[in-house]
Scaffold this active site. Structure first.
Site, short mmCIF file in Angstrom:
data_model
loop_
_atom_site.label_atom_id
_atom_site.label_comp_id
_atom_site.label_asym_id
_atom_site.label_seq_id
_atom_site.Cartn_x
_atom_site.Cartn_y
_atom_site.Cartn_z
N HIS B 7 0.83 -1.21 0.00
CA HIS B 7 0.00 0.00 0.00
C HIS B 7 0.86 1.25 0.00
O HIS B 7 2.06 1.22 0.30
CB HIS B 7 -0.98 0.03 1.19
CG HIS B 7 -0.35 0.09 2.55
ND1 HIS B 7 -0.10 -1.04 3.31
CD2 HIS B 7 0.06 1.14 3.31
CE1 HIS B 7 0.42 -0.68 4.48
NE2 HIS B 7 0.54 0.64 4.50
N GLU B 43 -8.49 4.80 9.77
CA GLU B 43 -7.95 4.54 8.44
C GLU B 43 -8.93 3.78 7.56
O GLU B 43 -9.80 3.05 8.05
CB GLU B 43 -6.65 3.74 8.54
CG GLU B 43 -6.81 2.40 9.22
CD GLU B 43 -5.52 1.61 9.24
OE1 GLU B 43 -4.58 2.03 9.90
OE2 GLU B 43 -5.46 0.57 8.55
N GLN B 60 -3.95 3.47 1.54
CA GLN B 60 -4.34 3.52 2.95
C GLN B 60 -4.49 5.00 3.33
O GLN B 60 -3.49 5.72 3.41
CB GLN B 60 -3.25 2.86 3.81
CG GLN B 60 -3.56 2.84 5.30
CD GLN B 60 -2.40 2.29 6.11
OE1 GLN B 60 -1.27 2.79 6.00
NE2 GLN B 60 -2.66 1.26 6.89
N HIS B 84 3.77 7.24 3.78
CA HIS B 84 4.71 6.11 3.75
C HIS B 84 4.39 5.18 2.60
O HIS B 84 3.34 5.29 1.96
CB HIS B 84 4.70 5.35 5.08
CG HIS B 84 3.42 4.62 5.38
ND1 HIS B 84 2.36 5.20 6.04
CD2 HIS B 84 3.04 3.35 5.11
CE1 HIS B 84 1.38 4.31 6.17
NE2 HIS B 84 1.76 3.18 5.60
N GLU B 134 7.41 0.73 5.27
CA GLU B 134 6.76 -0.26 6.12
C GLU B 134 6.86 -1.62 5.44
O GLU B 134 6.76 -1.72 4.22
CB GLU B 134 5.27 0.13 6.29
CG GLU B 134 4.45 -0.80 7.16
CD GLU B 134 2.97 -0.39 7.21
OE1 GLU B 134 2.65 0.77 6.86
OE2 GLU B 134 2.14 -1.23 7.58
#
Lengths: 148, 148
Positions: B7, B43, B60, B84, B134
């Site tokens: 994502h 989220e 996301q 991110h 991430e």
């Protein structure tokens, strides 16, 4: 209309160092390198995965080749990091028109050349929640008004 | 080791407005919504496509639920935009250890809960060319030391 995250564009000051980092840390390999004189960048496409529309998702590492290029200005303001997000489509001209019809400013009146023979259009980040957004039609896919 | 762009995380001030934008402009639908109290965010996961590892790629969208959450601080400093990038793996603990062995600081000594039952670890952006990165192991995939 949009079938994949085509790529995440990442601005870097040293393309060779960035490629080395992504290769050695994650194992991503360079699928393509080119210089886009119009955009003033040297770039590498690192393939991450194939997608269920038959396309692929990439990281696009971007190093400016002149001080007045948009990526050079981004680096001056923000430093290295994510520059833009690109969504894949089978019809970039149609998708651009559709998005424009929903009130988003399309920065390219006509799609222009992107990486690996693609045709692309950028959307205004202020109309996209701060995300510089690119629409991408991969080479050889979808309608091509030039018939090439 | 990393099989997909799992994502792209995007920080927003108003989750409902951001969801409405992505749905009406691009046609992306919400696959999942949750509140992550630990991270201080509400989220939504918008599925963009499936990927050739059997996983999927999402956007996301992240709205802070308290002023001291990392996403609230990001919004204060940078405004709305990309927060991110997450790469999918079948083994987040193993991938974290491998990446740490290559000199990248892993911010989570042990993987912690992410969206949709995933297990995740964040990497230090200063070790990743300015990109907060991430690593994600989707729920039900790969080794799970807790046996759940």
């Amino acid at each position: 209309m949009f079938t994949r995250i085509d790529h995440v564009g990442i601005a870097c000051r040293d393309l060779d160092a960035a490629v080395a980092f992504y290769r050695s840390t994650y194992g991503f390999e360079v699928a393509h390198e080119e210089v886009n004189e119009e955009q003033g960048v040297r770039e590498a496409m690192l393939r991450v995965s194939g997608t269920d529309d038959g396309g692929a998702s990439y990281l696009q590492l971007l190093e400016p080749v002149r001080d007045d290029s948009p990526v050079a200005k981004f680096l001056d303001r923000h430093g290295e990091g994510v520059h833009h997000v690109a969504f894949g489509t089978g019809d970039v001209a149609g998708a651009s028109a559709a998005v424009a019809g929903r009130g988003v400013r399309v920065l390219d009146a006509e799609p222009r050349p992107g990486s690996m023979g693609s045709r692309i259009a950028f959307l205004h980040p202020k109309d996209c929640g701060g995300v510089l957004t690119e629409l991408v039609q991969a080479a050889g896919s979808g309608p091509d008004p030039e018939g090439s």
